[in-house]
Design a protein around this motif. Structure first.
Motif, PDB file in Angstrom:
ATOM      1  N   THR A  89      31.449  22.191  67.182  1.00  0.00           N
ATOM      2  CA  THR A  89      31.417  21.697  68.562  1.00  0.00           C
ATOM      3  C   THR A  89      30.011  21.772  69.115  1.00  0.00           C
ATOM      4  N   GLU A 101      33.063  22.609  75.633  1.00  0.00           N
ATOM      5  CA  GLU A 101      33.075  22.381  74.188  1.00  0.00           C
ATOM      6  C   GLU A 101      34.231  21.465  73.813  1.00  0.00           C
ATOM      7  N   LYS A 102      34.026  20.643  72.816  1.00  0.00           N
ATOM      8  CA  LYS A 102      35.072  19.781  72.239  1.00  0.00           C
ATOM      9  C   LYS A 102      35.006  19.954  70.731  1.00  0.00           C
ATOM     10  N   GLN A 127      25.922  14.088  70.242  1.00  0.00           N
ATOM     11  CA  GLN A 127      27.326  13.752  70.466  1.00  0.00           C
ATOM     12  C   GLN A 127      27.435  13.016  71.794  1.00  0.00           C
ATOM     13  N   GLU A 128      28.623  12.482  72.083  1.00  0.00           N
ATOM     14  CA  GLU A 128      28.794  11.695  73.300  1.00  0.00           C
ATOM     15  C   GLU A 128      30.062  12.108  74.034  1.00  0.00           C
ATOM     16  N   PRO A 129      29.982  13.162  74.899  1.00  0.00           N
ATOM     17  CA  PRO A 129      31.140  13.520  75.719  1.00  0.00           C
ATOM     18  C   PRO A 129      31.259  12.574  76.912  1.00  0.00           C
ATOM     19  N   ASP A 130      32.337  12.709  77.644  1.00  0.00           N
ATOM     20  CA  ASP A 130      32.585  11.866  78.814  1.00  0.00           C
ATOM     21  C   ASP A 130      31.849  12.443  80.013  1.00  0.00           C
ATOM     22  N   THR A 149      25.120  14.870  74.502  1.00  0.00           N
ATOM     23  CA  THR A 149      24.695  16.237  74.208  1.00  0.00           C
ATOM     24  C   THR A 149      23.739  16.172  73.024  1.00  0.00           C
ATOM     25  N   PHE A 170      22.711  18.594  77.877  1.00  0.00           N
ATOM     26  CA  PHE A 170      23.659  17.572  78.319  1.00  0.00           C
ATOM     27  C   PHE A 170      22.955  16.660  79.319  1.00  0.00           C
TER      28      PHE A 170
END
Length: 729
Positions: A89, A101-102, A127-130, A149, A170
């Protein structure tokens, strides 16, 4: 809520014993960093080229070359799999005061109907969170979801459970920071550059200056059963009502006392896990208030220290439940006793091992010490309101200014020795500092003894105290992300040092010798910084009046204190150091105002519910019992005797009626105040309305609820009392 629940959870808490923890067979030095992908692990799992490149990135701030990312990712994966890890993550710090965290599995299709374990450099780096689902202050709209991120290689990757945790920054799709880490790293870069330039006046060999942070985490532990029976604690992290315990902290017998066995096992457990995760825990002890404790690590580089504190707070909450506790990090969970802070011990050091805020043994060393101390204080004076804003929150506002916490006025305690030293430097004849024809200089000062760093008293009321070779920013709250205070302080110091250097260089260009130029500017700044120096009692009313005369920020309303972020001096400082833009500052303030409103709103709703649905029904039943008793007495005894027997009960009945009526009336008023505030469009004005109209009503009503607690039959009272919450361990 039934009083039976309270009595049953009290009984459950009393019976709970320690959960014993088996210590590892190895010494702490042997298992330290066991779950951290540190240089030792890198050396073992990475190709030589990738290892050397990573060392250059970590030690020298070199840019990360994407060409080595796949090799690094493969090495990380092999190390993680050896520990039974199945997921990874990106671990980041959005503007929620927590972490996010994902988790994704290492699995990918193998093209043959099966799966393979795969982890590439691309997945490691980005990474690409919402982004729309996290606070952005308007930077991102709900329909504009993209954010990124990106791996921070200066903070080591670690393993937690079955997951590889990758510290990241982020940012929004448009490039603005949506976290604390991005501006913190920029502030650390700014202070490195500025401090290195000034340090080289004294030590030309200096190539890098590092900001150090040692945090002291205070916290409360409450038995989990008692916690569950307090809806206010479950929903807000603090008690919204509760009368003082007859005994609280007035005997001074908890501070540094023998650690209760249940707590000691918790501390042992948390220390073992922290050391395995590379957090250098060193100190543990009872704090001043009952059931209040502290843990503190050895200082580290500030970015890493912040990550470790965020990780530690998460660990503390998790491990506490294993031991039948709930860990309270709220700054003021209990009224009338000490709140919890997170003292930030901050210092600057060079790559050559020099502490820039420590006195030395030579005149040049001592001039360096005076220079960095004075310029730090200049930063604190110039931005005292901003520094207060950096530590302010709805919860920390309850703590500041009471029960050994520093006041909501930023000042600095220096102690007798340093104060006198600055007075001498300022007042001595300039010519007496210089030795004709030499490149060195002579300070006409009393010698500083070897034990100077221990020859400074402590002042618990000072928000920013000098403590020997560092400054202790004591106003930071226990629940806060240290990055908020640290990015502001480091950026402000960078600005002050840049100003110092430009003025010194101008004098040198005009023909002054370097030493004479430094002394002239230092003396000028010593006169300038005097309003921020205060060695007295910060609790006294006299200090509040004096602070106003000195021109310090004395505002106590949290929503208005946040305005300091948008002052022209703050914007100029953040933009000149390339830490935050005006747009980012405006967005962050929107978040701060909105967060403040929501916290008070939630507290008000829970408080109203407790008053009307938990307290009033119990009180009414008790009052009815008393009324019934009065009637029965009249039935049995003659009127005059019945009146005498029932006199006290009638007084109690009348008291209950007055308190009940007041509570019901004011809860209705509080609900109406919320409705009015909720219609305000401006987040700032809405937050101010909640501060000015809703919060005071809660305090007003609480007084009457707490009075009822002392009147109503103990067996009938539905909520665990302070004596139970604070003294059952």
């Amino acid at each position: 809520m039934s009083s039976k629940l309270r009595l049953s959870v009290v009984d459950e808490a009393f019976k709970r014993g320690p959960v014993y923890v088996k210590a590892p067979s190895e010494r702490p030095s042997e298992y330290f960093g066991k779950f951290v992908f540190n240089k030792k692990k890198m050396y073992e799992y990475l190709p030589t080229e990738a290892y050397n490149k990573m060392c250059d990135v970590i030690d020298n701030g070199a840019p990360l070359d994407r060409s080595v990312a796949d090799a690094v990712a493969e090495g990380m994966k092999q190390w993680a799999i050896s520990l039974g890890v199945t997921h990874y993550t990106h671990w980041f710090q959005p503007l929620t005061e927590g972490t996010a965290e994902k988790h994704d599995g290492f699995v990918e299709h193998d093209g043959k109907g099966g799966m393979i374990e795969k982890f590439t450099g691309k997945l490691l780096i980005q990474q690409e969170p919402d982004a729309s689902s996290f606070p952005s202050g308007g930077i991102r709209s709900t329909f504009e979801a993209r954010g990124y991120t990106a791996w921070d290689p200066t903070s080591p990757v670690f393993v937690l459970g079955d997951t590889l945790m990758i510290p990241t920054v982020f940012i929004a799709y448009t490039g603005e920071a949506l976290d604390y880490k991005v501006p913190l790293k920029k502030a650390l870069l700014a202070v490195d550059k500025a401090a290195t330039a000034v340090a080289r006046y004294f030590n030309p060999e200096v190539r890098k200056v590092v900001s150090n942070l040692g945090w002291e985490q205070e916290y409360f532990l409450v038995d989990e059963a008692l916690y569950a029976a307090r809806p206010d604690m479950v929903m807000t992290g603090r008690t919204l009502m509760g009368h003082d315990s007859a005994k609280n902290q007035q005997m001074d017998d908890h501070y540094f006392g023998s650690i209760p066995s249940r707590v000691e096992e918790f501390m042992k457990d948390i220390e073992i896990q922290a050391l395995e995760l590379g957090i250098p825990c060193k100190t543990r002890h009872n704090e001043v208030a009952p059931n209040q404790f502290e843990l503190a690590p050895i200082f580290e580089e500030t970015n890493l220290a912040v990550d470790h504190n965020m990780l530690m707070m998460s660990l503390m909450k998790r491990v506490a439940r294993k031991h039948g506790f709930r860990c309270l990090l709220h700054e003021k969970p209990f009224k009338g006793i000490n709140g919890s802070g997170k003292h930030n011990n901050w210092s600057l050091s060079t790559d050559t091992g020099i502490l820039l805020h420590a006195p030395g043994k030579t005149p040049m060393d001592n001039l360096r010490f005076v220079t960095f101390t004075v310029e730090t204080l200049k930063a604190v004076l110039d931005h005292n309101g901003l520094l207060k804003a950096s530590i302010m929150s709805a919860s920390n506002a309850h703590r500041l200014g009471a029960n050994e916490a520093p006041p909501a006025i930023i000042s600095s305690f220096l102690g007798k020795n340093v104060t006198e030293l600055l007075d001498i430097v300022e007042s001595a004849d300039l010519d007496s500092f210089l030795v004709e024809g030499k490149t060195s200089f002579k300070l006409d000062l009393p010698s500083i003894p070897e034990l100077f760093i221990d020859n400074t008293d402590r002042n618990r009321t000072s928000p920013f105290a000098f403590t020997g070779n560092r400054f202790e920013f004591r106003a930071v709250g226990s629940e806060a992300n240290c990055a908020s205070a640290m990015l502001t302080l480091n950026a402000a110091v960078a600005e002050a040092l840049n100003s110092f250097k430009s003025r010194v260089d101008a004098l040198i260009a005009a023909g002054e010798k370097k030493e004479a130029a430094i002394i002239k500017v230092v003396r000028e700044d010593i006169g300038y910084i005097k309003p921020i120096i205060f060695n007295g009692n910060g609790y006294g009313e006299e200090w509040k009046q004096e602070a106003v005369r000195r021109g310090l920020d004395c505002e106590t309303s949290a929503p208005k204190i946040f305005d300091n972020y948008l002052s022209e001096s703050s914007i100029r400082m953040f933009e000149s150091t390339h830490v935050l833009s005006r747009h980012e500052l405006e967005a962050r303030n929107e978040i701060k105002w909105e967060t403040y409103t929501k916290k008070i709103q939630i507290e008000s709703r829970i408080f109203g519910d407790l008053c009307l649905n938990h307290i009033i029904p119990v009180v009414t039943r008790y009052q009815s019992m008393l009324i019934d008793n009065v009637h029965k007495v009249k039935d049995i005894f003659p009127a005059d005797k019945a009146e005498a027997i029932s006199k006290e009960n009638i007084i109690i009945i009348e008291k209950i009626s007055k308190h009940e009526s007041y509570i019901i009336e004011k809860v209705d008023a509080m609900i109406e105040a919320r409705k009015v505030a909720n219609k305000i469009a401006s987040e700032r004005e809405k937050a101010i309305a909640y501060h000015d109209t809703v919060a005071p009503l809660m305090e007003d009503i609480r007084y009457h609820v707490d009075k009822l607690e002392t009147i109503v039959d103990d067996e009938a009272w539905p909520l665990p009392k302070y004596r139970e919450l604070l003294f059952i361990r």
